[in-house]
Design a protein around this motif. Structure first.
Motif, short mmCIF file in Angstrom:
data_model
loop_
_atom_site.label_atom_id
_atom_site.label_comp_id
_atom_site.label_asym_id
_atom_site.label_seq_id
_atom_site.Cartn_x
_atom_site.Cartn_y
_atom_site.Cartn_z
N GLY A 1 1.27 31.69 11.02
CA GLY A 1 1.70 32.59 12.07
C GLY A 1 1.96 33.97 11.50
O GLY A 1 2.05 34.15 10.28
N ALA A 2 2.07 34.95 12.37
CA ALA A 2 2.33 36.33 11.94
C ALA A 2 3.52 36.87 12.72
O ALA A 2 3.79 36.44 13.84
CB ALA A 2 1.11 37.20 12.17
N LEU B 1 -4.28 40.91 14.80
CA LEU B 1 -3.88 39.59 14.29
C LEU B 1 -4.68 38.48 14.95
O LEU B 1 -5.11 37.53 14.28
CB LEU B 1 -2.38 39.39 14.54
CG LEU B 1 -1.45 40.27 13.72
CD1 LEU B 1 -0.01 40.14 14.22
CD2 LEU B 1 -1.52 39.93 12.24
N TYR C 1 -5.07 34.47 13.66
CA TYR C 1 -3.71 33.96 13.84
C TYR C 1 -3.55 33.40 15.25
O TYR C 1 -3.92 34.05 16.23
CB TYR C 1 -2.69 35.07 13.59
CG TYR C 1 -2.58 35.46 12.14
CD1 TYR C 1 -1.74 34.76 11.28
CD2 TYR C 1 -3.31 36.53 11.62
CE1 TYR C 1 -1.63 35.12 9.95
CE2 TYR C 1 -3.21 36.89 10.28
CZ TYR C 1 -2.36 36.18 9.46
OH TYR C 1 -2.26 36.52 8.14
N VAL D 1 1.96 34.47 17.20
CA VAL D 1 2.52 35.76 16.83
C VAL D 1 3.97 35.79 17.29
O VAL D 1 4.28 35.44 18.43
CB VAL D 1 1.75 36.94 17.46
CG1 VAL D 1 2.44 38.26 17.15
CG2 VAL D 1 0.31 36.96 16.95
N PRO E 1 2.53 26.66 13.65
CA PRO E 1 2.12 27.61 12.61
C PRO E 1 3.33 28.16 11.87
O PRO E 1 4.35 28.48 12.48
CB PRO E 1 1.39 28.71 13.39
CG PRO E 1 0.89 28.02 14.62
CD PRO E 1 1.96 27.02 14.97
N ASP F 1 5.18 30.83 8.94
CA ASP F 1 5.08 32.23 8.52
C ASP F 1 4.78 32.31 7.04
O ASP F 1 5.63 32.70 6.23
CB ASP F 1 6.36 32.98 8.85
CG ASP F 1 6.58 33.10 10.35
OD1 ASP F 1 5.58 33.10 11.09
OD2 ASP F 1 7.73 33.18 10.78
N VAL G 1 -4.78 33.75 3.35
CA VAL G 1 -4.95 33.28 4.73
C VAL G 1 -6.38 33.58 5.14
O VAL G 1 -6.81 34.74 5.10
CB VAL G 1 -3.96 33.97 5.68
CG1 VAL G 1 -4.13 33.44 7.11
CG2 VAL G 1 -2.52 33.78 5.22
N GLY H 1 -6.66 32.51 9.77
CA GLY H 1 -5.39 31.98 10.24
C GLY H 1 -5.00 30.66 9.60
O GLY H 1 -4.04 30.02 10.04
#
Length: 347
Positions: A113-114, A132, A137, A140, A293, A295, A312, A315
């Protein structure tokens, strides 16, 4: 039974004050094997390592890495987190076992994840989210605070209806009517979770919010007692597992196990660093209860002391399973070259 015969610490910072800044810890046994750990740097953490943690570990006999944090009351501190990771790495290298496998991980890869901060405008926010999503990803997390919450979440949800969205409130809210109205409004946008809405020790407020909204409330626990209390009170339905905040891999795994048994969801929070911390986060994210997901950040090439760097791709982060321990080689020459402070016990 391994004995810790050497303890070293390195305070790492890039030139000209650029981030990240970390403390790397290296422990060695009587056979010369080494394990590495990492935690975000601070003066308090460095002093704790120099004055308390390092001396307590030197000469320690131990069978399992879970035993180490109990020595001298080391558990629960940032310094203990780094040494706990290092001892797990060392133990796994002795066993010839990947860290992920030894912790109980079941995944060969994890979804990344972002996170985004509070952007200056909605247009900037949407542009960054779009980048992203284009990079692969699938989740978010948006930083929100009073005055910057419903509008940015609404804008992102309209632009990306299928994106898994999470809101990180950073403990910025109270149970004032205006704040609760905003949190209620966020409930309409299909969020994965609202993370850290209140001060972390205000579990009754978490429980009250969880009862009034359908979105999962996510806790950022600092210890296992908080996890146990939160589960008993229904103060959320999700845990964010931050290794340094919990005090190491041993506690992070314990929190994961409690969440899994209670039917709570979990994910692992990574941190910027020099690669050791990211590698540890990947191992935790591979645990069976971390279905969301996590971080896990990439290791920038300029700061990576691990080979290969944590990366990464689309993703997804691969879980290293072909090498023991963290699954990465450590460039010790680079560590020595860019460390701005170091210590060795005994000196």
């Amino acid at each position: 039974m391994p004995r810790i015969q050497g303890f070293e610490a390195y305070r790492m910072a890039m030139p000209r004050g650029r981030r990240p800044e970390s403390i790397l810890v290296r422990v060695t046994d009587d056979d010369g094997l080494a394990g590495w750990g990492e935690v975000a740097a601070s003066d308090v953490c460095w002093a704790d390592i120099e004055e308390r943690v390092g001396p307590a570990l030197l000469g320690l006999d131990w069978e399992l890495p879970e035993e180490v944090v109990g020595v001298g009351g080391l558990g629960g501190s940032a310094a203990a987190s780094a040494t706990d990771i290092a001892c797990w790495d060392l133990w796994c290298r002795r066993q010839g076992s990947p860290l992920s496998y030894s912790l109980g991980g079941t995944r060969t890869s994890v979804m990344a994840g972002a996170r985004l901060g509070a952007e200056p405008t909605l247009d900037v926010l949407l542009t960054r989210v779009n980048r992203l999503v284009g990079a692969g990803y699938t989740r978010v997390t948006l930083a929100v605070h009073p005055g910057w919450d419903v509008e940015p979440v609404r804008a992102v949800r309209r632009a990306f209806p299928a994106l898994a969205l999470q809101a990180d409130a950073g403990e910025a809210y109270t149970e004032a009517n205006a704040h609760l109205d905003a949190l209620d409004a966020l409930d309409a946008y299909g969020l994965v979770a609202i993370e850290r809405p209140f001060a972390g020790d205000d579990l009754p407020a978490y429980a009250r919010l969880q009862r009034r909204i359908a979105t999962a409330v996510c806790l950022d626990p600092a210890d296992l007692d908080t996890v146990d209390s939160a589960i008993a009170m229904g103060a959320g339905r999700m845990l964010g597992l931050r290794i340094a905040r919990l005090g190491g891999l041993t506690a992070a795994r314990g929190a994961h196990d409690r969440a899994l048994a209670a039917g709570w969801e979990a994910w692992c929070g990574g941190a910027d660093g020099f690669g050791v911390g990211q590698a540890a986060a990947v191992a935790v994210a591979s645990l069976p209860g971390c279905d969301l997901p996590s971080d896990v950040t990439e290791t920038p090439t300029a700061t990576a002391v691990v080979s290969p760097p944590v990366s990464v791709n689309g993703g997804v982060v691969a879980v290293p399973l072909t090498q023991p321990g963290l699954g990465h080689d450590i460039d010790e020459a680079m560590v020595a070259r860019i460390a701005r402070q170091s210590l060795r016990i005994p000196a």
